[in-house]
Design a protein around this motif. Structure first.
Motif, PDB file in Angstrom:
ATOM      1  N   ALA A  68       0.838  -1.198   0.000  1.00  0.00           N
ATOM      2  CA  ALA A  68       0.000   0.000   0.000  1.00  0.00           C
ATOM      3  C   ALA A  68       0.871   1.246   0.000  1.00  0.00           C
ATOM      4  O   ALA A  68       1.943   1.284   0.624  1.00  0.00           O
ATOM      5  CB  ALA A  68      -0.914  -0.006   1.224  1.00  0.00           C
ATOM      6  N   THR A  69       0.417   2.279  -0.695  1.00  0.00           N
ATOM      7  CA  THR A  69       1.155   3.533  -0.761  1.00  0.00           C
ATOM      8  C   THR A  69       1.291   4.158   0.626  1.00  0.00           C
ATOM      9  O   THR A  69       0.342   4.156   1.413  1.00  0.00           O
ATOM     10  CB  THR A  69       0.428   4.523  -1.691  1.00  0.00           C
ATOM     11  OG1 THR A  69       0.387   3.957  -3.010  1.00  0.00           O
ATOM     12  CG2 THR A  69       1.138   5.864  -1.745  1.00  0.00           C
ATOM     13  N   VAL A  70       2.496   4.651   0.930  1.00  0.00           N
ATOM     14  CA  VAL A  70       2.728   5.344   2.203  1.00  0.00           C
ATOM     15  C   VAL A  70       2.955   6.823   1.917  1.00  0.00           C
ATOM     16  O   VAL A  70       3.466   7.197   0.858  1.00  0.00           O
ATOM     17  CB  VAL A  70       3.940   4.757   2.966  1.00  0.00           C
ATOM     18  CG1 VAL A  70       3.706   3.295   3.303  1.00  0.00           C
ATOM     19  CG2 VAL A  70       5.231   4.918   2.184  1.00  0.00           C
ATOM     20  N   GLU A  71       2.564   7.653   2.872  1.00  0.00           N
ATOM     21  CA  GLU A  71       2.760   9.093   2.726  1.00  0.00           C
ATOM     22  C   GLU A  71       3.932   9.540   3.580  1.00  0.00           C
ATOM     23  O   GLU A  71       3.983   9.271   4.781  1.00  0.00           O
ATOM     24  CB  GLU A  71       1.500   9.860   3.122  1.00  0.00           C
ATOM     25  CG  GLU A  71       1.621  11.357   2.880  1.00  0.00           C
ATOM     26  CD  GLU A  71       0.310  12.104   3.045  1.00  0.00           C
ATOM     27  OE1 GLU A  71       0.347  13.355   3.053  1.00  0.00           O
ATOM     28  OE2 GLU A  71      -0.740  11.448   3.172  1.00  0.00           O
ATOM     29  N   SER A  72       4.868  10.237   2.954  1.00  0.00           N
ATOM     30  CA  SER A  72       6.060  10.712   3.648  1.00  0.00           C
ATOM     31  C   SER A  72       5.750  11.989   4.433  1.00  0.00           C
ATOM     32  O   SER A  72       4.661  12.550   4.335  1.00  0.00           O
ATOM     33  CB  SER A  72       7.173  10.975   2.635  1.00  0.00           C
ATOM     34  OG  SER A  72       7.396   9.846   1.815  1.00  0.00           O
ATOM     35  N   VAL A  73       6.726  12.444   5.228  1.00  0.00           N
ATOM     36  CA  VAL A  73       6.538  13.591   6.114  1.00  0.00           C
ATOM     37  C   VAL A  73       5.982  14.814   5.390  1.00  0.00           C
ATOM     38  O   VAL A  73       5.069  15.481   5.864  1.00  0.00           O
ATOM     39  CB  VAL A  73       7.873  13.955   6.802  1.00  0.00           C
ATOM     40  CG1 VAL A  73       7.803  15.314   7.470  1.00  0.00           C
ATOM     41  CG2 VAL A  73       8.226  12.900   7.849  1.00  0.00           C
ATOM     42  N   TRP A  74       6.542  15.111   4.206  1.00  0.00           N
ATOM     43  CA  TRP A  74       6.147  16.322   3.487  1.00  0.00           C
ATOM     44  C   TRP A  74       5.136  16.049   2.386  1.00  0.00           C
ATOM     45  O   TRP A  74       4.952  16.865   1.483  1.00  0.00           O
ATOM     46  CB  TRP A  74       7.384  17.028   2.928  1.00  0.00           C
ATOM     47  CG  TRP A  74       8.320  17.445   4.015  1.00  0.00           C
ATOM     48  CD1 TRP A  74       9.541  16.915   4.314  1.00  0.00           C
ATOM     49  CD2 TRP A  74       8.091  18.458   4.996  1.00  0.00           C
ATOM     50  NE1 TRP A  74      10.101  17.520   5.396  1.00  0.00           N
ATOM     51  CE2 TRP A  74       9.228  18.480   5.847  1.00  0.00           C
ATOM     52  CE3 TRP A  74       7.060  19.353   5.247  1.00  0.00           C
ATOM     53  CZ2 TRP A  74       9.348  19.354   6.921  1.00  0.00           C
ATOM     54  CZ3 TRP A  74       7.181  20.234   6.322  1.00  0.00           C
ATOM     55  CH2 TRP A  74       8.315  20.225   7.133  1.00  0.00           C
ATOM     56  N   GLY A  75       4.481  14.894   2.464  1.00  0.00           N
ATOM     57  CA  GLY A  75       3.357  14.627   1.575  1.00  0.00           C
ATOM     58  C   GLY A  75       3.645  13.781   0.358  1.00  0.00           C
ATOM     59  O   GLY A  75       2.718  13.409  -0.369  1.00  0.00           O
ATOM     60  N   LEU A  76       4.923  13.467   0.088  1.00  0.00           N
ATOM     61  CA  LEU A  76       5.247  12.622  -1.053  1.00  0.00           C
ATOM     62  C   LEU A  76       4.717  11.210  -0.807  1.00  0.00           C
ATOM     63  O   LEU A  76       4.989  10.604   0.223  1.00  0.00           O
ATOM     64  CB  LEU A  76       6.761  12.585  -1.274  1.00  0.00           C
ATOM     65  CG  LEU A  76       7.250  11.740  -2.455  1.00  0.00           C
ATOM     66  CD1 LEU A  76       6.754  12.318  -3.776  1.00  0.00           C
ATOM     67  CD2 LEU A  76       8.773  11.651  -2.455  1.00  0.00           C
ATOM     68  N   LYS A  77       3.976  10.683  -1.775  1.00  0.00           N
ATOM     69  CA  LYS A  77       3.388   9.345  -1.642  1.00  0.00           C
ATOM     70  C   LYS A  77       4.215   8.359  -2.455  1.00  0.00           C
ATOM     71  O   LYS A  77       4.519   8.595  -3.627  1.00  0.00           O
ATOM     72  CB  LYS A  77       1.928   9.354  -2.090  1.00  0.00           C
ATOM     73  CG  LYS A  77       1.031  10.215  -1.209  1.00  0.00           C
ATOM     74  CD  LYS A  77      -0.393  10.250  -1.729  1.00  0.00           C
ATOM     75  CE  LYS A  77      -1.312  11.022  -0.790  1.00  0.00           C
ATOM     76  NZ  LYS A  77      -0.938  12.446  -0.681  1.00  0.00           N
ATOM     77  N   VAL A  78       4.578   7.254  -1.832  1.00  0.00           N
ATOM     78  CA  VAL A  78       5.448   6.267  -2.466  1.00  0.00           C
ATOM     79  C   VAL A  78       4.846   4.878  -2.286  1.00  0.00           C
ATOM     80  O   VAL A  78       4.342   4.539  -1.204  1.00  0.00           O
ATOM     81  CB  VAL A  78       6.862   6.291  -1.845  1.00  0.00           C
ATOM     82  CG1 VAL A  78       7.804   5.392  -2.644  1.00  0.00           C
ATOM     83  CG2 VAL A  78       7.410   7.698  -1.791  1.00  0.00           C
ATOM     84  N   THR A  79       4.914   4.075  -3.326  1.00  0.00           N
ATOM     85  CA  THR A  79       4.418   2.702  -3.265  1.00  0.00           C
ATOM     86  C   THR A  79       5.606   1.748  -3.178  1.00  0.00           C
ATOM     87  O   THR A  79       6.451   1.721  -4.085  1.00  0.00           O
ATOM     88  CB  THR A  79       3.587   2.365  -4.511  1.00  0.00           C
ATOM     89  OG1 THR A  79       2.505   3.303  -4.625  1.00  0.00           O
ATOM     90  CG2 THR A  79       3.009   0.964  -4.415  1.00  0.00           C
ATOM     91  N   PRO A  80       5.724   0.969  -2.106  1.00  0.00           N
ATOM     92  CA  PRO A  80       6.847   0.035  -1.970  1.00  0.00           C
ATOM     93  C   PRO A  80       6.870  -0.997  -3.104  1.00  0.00           C
ATOM     94  O   PRO A  80       5.830  -1.420  -3.602  1.00  0.00           O
ATOM     95  CB  PRO A  80       6.581  -0.652  -0.623  1.00  0.00           C
ATOM     96  CG  PRO A  80       5.695   0.300   0.125  1.00  0.00           C
ATOM     97  CD  PRO A  80       4.849   0.959  -0.920  1.00  0.00           C
ATOM     98  N   ASP A  81       8.074  -1.398  -3.476  1.00  0.00           N
ATOM     99  CA  ASP A  81       8.228  -2.439  -4.496  1.00  0.00           C
ATOM    100  C   ASP A  81       7.797  -3.799  -3.973  1.00  0.00           C
ATOM    101  O   ASP A  81       7.254  -4.619  -4.725  1.00  0.00           O
ATOM    102  CB  ASP A  81       9.694  -2.521  -4.946  1.00  0.00           C
ATOM    103  CG  ASP A  81      10.184  -1.247  -5.604  1.00  0.00           C
ATOM    104  OD1 ASP A  81       9.455  -0.713  -6.456  1.00  0.00           O
ATOM    105  OD2 ASP A  81      11.284  -0.780  -5.250  1.00  0.00           O
TER     106      ASP A  81
END
Length: 216
Positions: A68-81
């Protein structure tokens, strides 16, 4: 005028060829790097090391508890491989910091970090990621560091660790770094340790990063 335009075209083609050759040379690394992601992770804590490891030719992938996509501190959303259950083997495990209040109380995350730490060659934390290592029992009896504002707290929470006022600390299998951009310095140091100074210098040059190895 036409001669000048031709010169510009030739220069651009030469630069492109040089860049492609450089990228090919840098892709020869065999180091496999797993980067932990979690909700609230700090962007530069993972992006900085990913950039440096990638520039050195390492194969980098990200791992989360799920995909599942995670949201970083400053709002950047990243989906783990990968997720914990299907993450491939790695040589290096990178544990970033950031908003770790949920992460360091997550028994599944801590268990995975501890399990993977036993298999990799090196575990490197960035910033408050050191607290995750501490909670996983990986700082017992070794020197360590974290972001400057949290060093006293790290020492209080993990009294068997010797907390240092340094940009990064090499304790053998465990490397801890100070905050934010210090993760890049720790990564370049690790690249130098594993692959040689020329490889680390080439990665820093590619990133246009003003790396000062003597400053720690």
């Amino acid at each position: 005028m036409k001669l000048f335009q031709a010169y510009k075209l030739i220069s651009a083609l030469m630069l492109l060829a040089s860049s492609e050759a450089f990228a090919h040379d840098m892709s020869s690394g065999n180091l496999k790097v797993a980067v932990l992601l979690f909700e609230g992770v700090e962007e530069i804590d993972y992006a900085g090391p990913i950039e440096a490891f990638g520039a050195s030719g390492a194969k980098v992938f990200t791992v989360g508890q799920t995909k599942a996509t995670v949201e970083s501190v400053w709002g950047l959303k990243v989906t783990p491989d990968y997720e914990f259950s299907d993450a491939p083997e790695a040589d290096v495990l990178v544990v970033p910091g950031g908003g770790i209040k949920a992460a360091w109380k997550n028994p599944m995350l801590l268990g995975w970090v501890k399990e993977r730490a036993a298999k990799v060659k090196v575990v490197m934390s960035v910033c408050s990621g050191a607290f995750i290592l501490g909670k996983a029992g990986l700082l017992d009896g070794i020197p360590a560091t974290t972001t400057a504002s949290l060093r006293s707290q790290l020492a209080a929470m993990f009294p068997t660790a010797t907390v240092k006022d340094k940009r990064f600390v090499d304790a053998g299998k465990i490397i801890t770094t100070a905050g934010l951009s210090a993760g890049i310095d720790g990564t370049l140091y690790l690249i130098e340790r594993q692959s040689g100074k020329k490889q680390a210098e080439a990665a820093a040059s590619y990133m246009e990063y003003d790396w000062k190895p003597s400053l720690n």
